[in-house]
Scaffold this motif. Structure first.
Motif, PDB file in Angstrom:
ATOM      1  N   GLY A  35      54.467  28.686 -18.266  1.00  0.00           N
ATOM      2  CA  GLY A  35      55.327  29.769 -18.760  1.00  0.00           C
ATOM      3  C   GLY A  35      55.246  30.968 -17.850  1.00  0.00           C
ATOM      4  O   GLY A  35      55.991  31.088 -16.880  1.00  0.00           O
ATOM      5  N   SER A  36      54.298  31.841 -18.120  1.00  0.00           N
ATOM      6  CA  SER A  36      54.164  33.029 -17.307  1.00  0.00           C
ATOM      7  C   SER A  36      52.780  33.617 -17.507  1.00  0.00           C
ATOM      8  O   SER A  36      52.238  33.551 -18.607  1.00  0.00           O
ATOM      9  N   ALA A  37      52.203  34.173 -16.445  1.00  0.00           N
ATOM     10  CA  ALA A  37      50.907  34.835 -16.592  1.00  0.00           C
ATOM     11  C   ALA A  37      51.054  36.291 -16.201  1.00  0.00           C
ATOM     12  O   ALA A  37      51.639  36.615 -15.183  1.00  0.00           O
TER      13      ALA A  37
ATOM     14  N   ILE B   6      64.366  36.565 -28.399  1.00  0.00           N
ATOM     15  CA  ILE B   6      65.611  36.660 -27.622  1.00  0.00           C
ATOM     16  C   ILE B   6      65.430  36.262 -26.155  1.00  0.00           C
ATOM     17  O   ILE B   6      66.333  36.440 -25.348  1.00  0.00           O
ATOM     18  N   ALA B   7      64.251  35.723 -25.826  1.00  0.00           N
ATOM     19  CA  ALA B   7      64.037  35.301 -24.431  1.00  0.00           C
ATOM     20  C   ALA B   7      64.998  34.167 -24.092  1.00  0.00           C
ATOM     21  O   ALA B   7      65.222  33.251 -24.887  1.00  0.00           O
ATOM     22  N   ASN B   8      65.547  34.225 -22.905  1.00  0.00           N
ATOM     23  CA  ASN B   8      66.451  33.169 -22.442  1.00  0.00           C
ATOM     24  C   ASN B   8      65.605  31.954 -22.008  1.00  0.00           C
ATOM     25  O   ASN B   8      64.810  32.060 -21.084  1.00  0.00           O
TER      26      ASN B   8
ATOM     27  N   ILE C 223      61.275  31.360 -13.125  1.00  0.00           N
ATOM     28  CA  ILE C 223      60.761  32.347 -12.156  1.00  0.00           C
ATOM     29  C   ILE C 223      60.477  33.703 -12.792  1.00  0.00           C
ATOM     30  O   ILE C 223      59.776  34.512 -12.224  1.00  0.00           O
ATOM     31  N   HIS C 224      60.997  33.937 -13.991  1.00  0.00           N
ATOM     32  CA  HIS C 224      60.751  35.261 -14.586  1.00  0.00           C
ATOM     33  C   HIS C 224      59.283  35.407 -14.967  1.00  0.00           C
ATOM     34  O   HIS C 224      58.533  34.432 -15.060  1.00  0.00           O
ATOM     35  N   GLY C 225      58.890  36.660 -15.218  1.00  0.00           N
ATOM     36  CA  GLY C 225      57.515  36.954 -15.601  1.00  0.00           C
ATOM     37  C   GLY C 225      57.345  36.953 -17.100  1.00  0.00           C
ATOM     38  O   GLY C 225      58.117  36.316 -17.827  1.00  0.00           O
ATOM     39  N   SER C 226      56.337  37.696 -17.554  1.00  0.00           N
ATOM     40  CA  SER C 226      55.975  37.623 -18.966  1.00  0.00           C
ATOM     41  C   SER C 226      56.858  38.495 -19.856  1.00  0.00           C
ATOM     42  O   SER C 226      56.831  38.337 -21.081  1.00  0.00           O
ATOM     43  N   ALA C 227      57.620  39.427 -19.278  1.00  0.00           N
ATOM     44  CA  ALA C 227      58.620  40.220 -20.024  1.00  0.00           C
ATOM     45  C   ALA C 227      58.102  40.698 -21.385  1.00  0.00           C
ATOM     46  O   ALA C 227      58.677  40.390 -22.422  1.00  0.00           O
ATOM     47  N   PHE C 228      57.024  41.467 -21.342  1.00  0.00           N
ATOM     48  CA  PHE C 228      56.421  41.935 -22.600  1.00  0.00           C
ATOM     49  C   PHE C 228      57.387  42.789 -23.418  1.00  0.00           C
ATOM     50  O   PHE C 228      57.243  42.897 -24.642  1.00  0.00           O
ATOM     51  N   ASP C 229      58.373  43.395 -22.748  1.00  0.00           N
ATOM     52  CA  ASP C 229      59.318  44.258 -23.485  1.00  0.00           C
ATOM     53  C   ASP C 229      60.114  43.486 -24.531  1.00  0.00           C
ATOM     54  O   ASP C 229      60.585  44.068 -25.507  1.00  0.00           O
ATOM     55  N   ILE C 230      60.266  42.188 -24.351  1.00  0.00           N
ATOM     56  CA  ILE C 230      61.043  41.426 -25.345  1.00  0.00           C
ATOM     57  C   ILE C 230      60.196  40.365 -26.052  1.00  0.00           C
ATOM     58  O   ILE C 230      60.715  39.551 -26.818  1.00  0.00           O
TER      59      ILE C 230
HETATM   60  P1  ATP Z   1      55.454  40.072 -14.819  1.00  0.00           P
HETATM   61  O1  ATP Z   1      54.612  41.285 -14.601  1.00  0.00           O
HETATM   62  O2  ATP Z   1      54.747  39.007 -15.569  1.00  0.00           O
HETATM   63  O3  ATP Z   1      56.133  39.573 -13.587  1.00  0.00           O
HETATM   64  P2  ATP Z   1      57.673  41.667 -15.782  1.00  0.00           P
HETATM   65  O4  ATP Z   1      57.976  41.996 -17.199  1.00  0.00           O
HETATM   66  O5  ATP Z   1      57.281  42.753 -14.859  1.00  0.00           O
HETATM   67  O6  ATP Z   1      56.625  40.494 -15.821  1.00  0.00           O
HETATM   68  P3  ATP Z   1      59.834  39.891 -15.625  1.00  0.00           P
HETATM   69  O7  ATP Z   1      59.224  39.229 -16.757  1.00  0.00           O
HETATM   70  O8  ATP Z   1      60.173  39.036 -14.459  1.00  0.00           O
HETATM   71  O9  ATP Z   1      58.935  41.020 -15.079  1.00  0.00           O
HETATM   72  O10 ATP Z   1      61.119  40.549 -16.200  1.00  0.00           O
HETATM   73  C1  ATP Z   1      61.839  41.677 -15.778  1.00  0.00           C
HETATM   74  C2  ATP Z   1      62.818  42.010 -16.909  1.00  0.00           C
HETATM   75  O11 ATP Z   1      63.807  40.986 -17.032  1.00  0.00           O
HETATM   76  C3  ATP Z   1      62.103  42.074 -18.248  1.00  0.00           C
HETATM   77  O12 ATP Z   1      61.938  43.399 -18.622  1.00  0.00           O
HETATM   78  C4  ATP Z   1      62.972  41.330 -19.212  1.00  0.00           C
HETATM   79  O13 ATP Z   1      63.627  42.200 -20.091  1.00  0.00           O
HETATM   80  C5  ATP Z   1      63.982  40.574 -18.372  1.00  0.00           C
HETATM   81  N1  ATP Z   1      63.745  39.133 -18.503  1.00  0.00           N
HETATM   82  C6  ATP Z   1      62.937  38.370 -17.745  1.00  0.00           C
HETATM   83  N2  ATP Z   1      62.957  37.096 -18.138  1.00  0.00           N
HETATM   84  C7  ATP Z   1      63.791  37.021 -19.181  1.00  0.00           C
HETATM   85  C8  ATP Z   1      64.230  35.973 -20.020  1.00  0.00           C
HETATM   86  N3  ATP Z   1      63.791  34.710 -19.891  1.00  0.00           N
HETATM   87  N4  ATP Z   1      65.104  36.272 -21.006  1.00  0.00           N
HETATM   88  C9  ATP Z   1      65.554  37.523 -21.151  1.00  0.00           C
HETATM   89  N5  ATP Z   1      65.184  38.561 -20.400  1.00  0.00           N
HETATM   90  C10 ATP Z   1      64.315  38.335 -19.418  1.00  0.00           C
END
Ligand code: ATP
Length: 360
Positions: free
Chosen positions: A76-78, A294-296, A282-289
């Motif tokens: 998933g994501s770390a 609603i994660a895609n 490729i996305h990260g952990s996206a703690f904001d959501i």
């Molecule tokens: P990390 O530090 O783990 O890389 P991050 O939150 O800095 O995480 P991303 O997780 O890559 O970076 O996401 C950047 C933004 O894109 C997030 O704030 C999130 O709102 C949005 N995002 C990323 N992945 C998804 C997803 N699967 N579905 C919806 N929004 C996403």
């Protein structure tokens, strides 16, 4: 004959990782059942930020031994807001990628049906790339040091380390991949004008390996000019190979041009299959959501397609990809990152329905 069962190690990790990996596992199991020719057995490993808070490390000391025998890893994501990024990265993802010699990181980029690229008038035909990232050495080899901390004499180095063996194997992998695609065309990204040692060797080895693939056309681009070409002339690119750092940056640009970070998949491959390969969005952990539902999950679904291809299940892979494309084509199933109101569960159900549908 007994049915083949693939052992999958699922490592959901942090943030939205568990939400998208749970969805991915559901879809993988469904496509296996629909196909009938194979089954998947999923073992879940709850490693990552929470594990670190309890145990002081991102995964157990014998963690790799627990997953070494699996056929593939779904990650998933770390990343955790309370833990420095270099600890979460080196403590889990890289702690798997490097010892398991997953030296080829493959990132397909396409504008899926129903998705709008920020590039005007670009569609799936004009933007259809695969970026190959050297994943074991180069700028992220981990070579370097820091001395005289805090003093005015403090000094730090990160040494980019390239080996002939490392460059040869990634070039060979990239040429082979380019040859398997209809256009048989590879672009080698470099920076040999400014970096006079390793990047010059990189160029020389590219030319040498090219001679083994007379049926593949190739060209060479400086990384700075490459960003412009990706935006201005996306249709002139197909397969792309770049160093660890260059490809890291270019593939985020590619993901953005394809419409959303939430869609893009990646595979960390050990092409020799001495170790399991790892598949992840490729996305990260996206703690904001996190926890909002609603994660895609499309990035994880597409990563599962890559896993099925790697496992040697092309029919199931193609079926899942068609299901994904049917769902992205329908705006009702767009999550908020794509401008819609759908939830992770809606997208997952829609893909499951598509998999079960007669026409997929
Ligand atoms: P990390 O530090 O783990 O890389 P991050 O939150 O800095 O995480 P991303 O997780 O890559 O970076 O996401 C950047 C933004 O894109 C997030 O704030 C999130 O709102 C949005 N995002 C990323 N992945 C998804 C997803 N699967 N579905 C919806 N929004 C996403």
């Amino acid at each position: 004959m007994a049915m083949k069962t693939y052992a999958i190690a699922a490592i959901p990790g942090d943030g939205i990782g568990p939400e998208v990996v749970d969805a991915g596992v559901e879809v993988l199991e469904a496509v296996a059942k629909r196909d009938g020719g194979f089954a998947v057995r999923v073992d879940r490993f709850d490693w990552g930020g929470d594990y670190y808070k309890k145990h002081g490390r991102m995964m157990p000391e014998n963690g790799r031994d627990l997953i070494r025998k699996h056929d593939a890893i779904l990650f998933g994501s770390a990343g955790h807001p309370d833990i420095p990024d270099h600890i979460t990265l080196w403590g889990l993802r890289l702690a798997i990628c490097q010892p398991f010699d997953q030296y080829a990181n493959v990132r397909p980029t396409r504008v899926l049906p129903g998705i709008t690229s920020p590039l005007r008038a670009v569609n799936g035909h004009e933007l259809d790339w695969v970026i190959v990232r050297e994943n074991s050495e180069g700028e992220y080899a981990g070579v370097g040091g820091r001395v005289h901390r805090g003093s005015p004499l403090e000094a730090a180095t990160d040494v980019a380390m390239f080996t002939r063996a490392g460059v040869e194997r990634i070039m060979r992998f990239a040429f082979r991949l380019a040859r398997s695609r209809p256009r048989k065309f590879l672009t080698v990204v470099t920076k040999s004008n400014a970096q006079r040692h390793a990047m010059v060797m990189w160029d020389e080895i590219a030319a040498q390996i090219a001679a083994e693939f007379p049926d593949v056309k190739w060209d060479k681009m400086l990384v700075d000019a490459m960003t412009m070409r990706m935006v201005m002339r996306p249709q002139t690119l197909d397969t792309i190979v770049a160093t660890n750092l260059h490809a890291d940056i270019l593939s985020d640009l590619a993901a953005a041009l394809a419409g959303s970070l939430g869609i893009a998949p990646t595979a960390n491959l050990n092409p020799e299959r001495a170790f399991p390969s790892m598949f992840e969005p490729i996305h990260g952990s996206a703690f904001d959501i996190m926890g909002k539902g609603i994660a895609n999950p499309i990035g994880t679904f597409w990563s599962s397609v890559m896993m099925l291809e790697h496992l040697g299940e092309p029919k199931a892979a193609a079926r899942l990809m068609r299901g994904i494309e049917m769902v992205t084509a329908d705006r009702r199933f767009h999550t908020p990152d794509l401008g819609g109101v759908a939830r992770t569960a809606d997208v997952t159900t829609a893909v499951l329905d598509a998999i079960h549908g007669a026409n997929v």
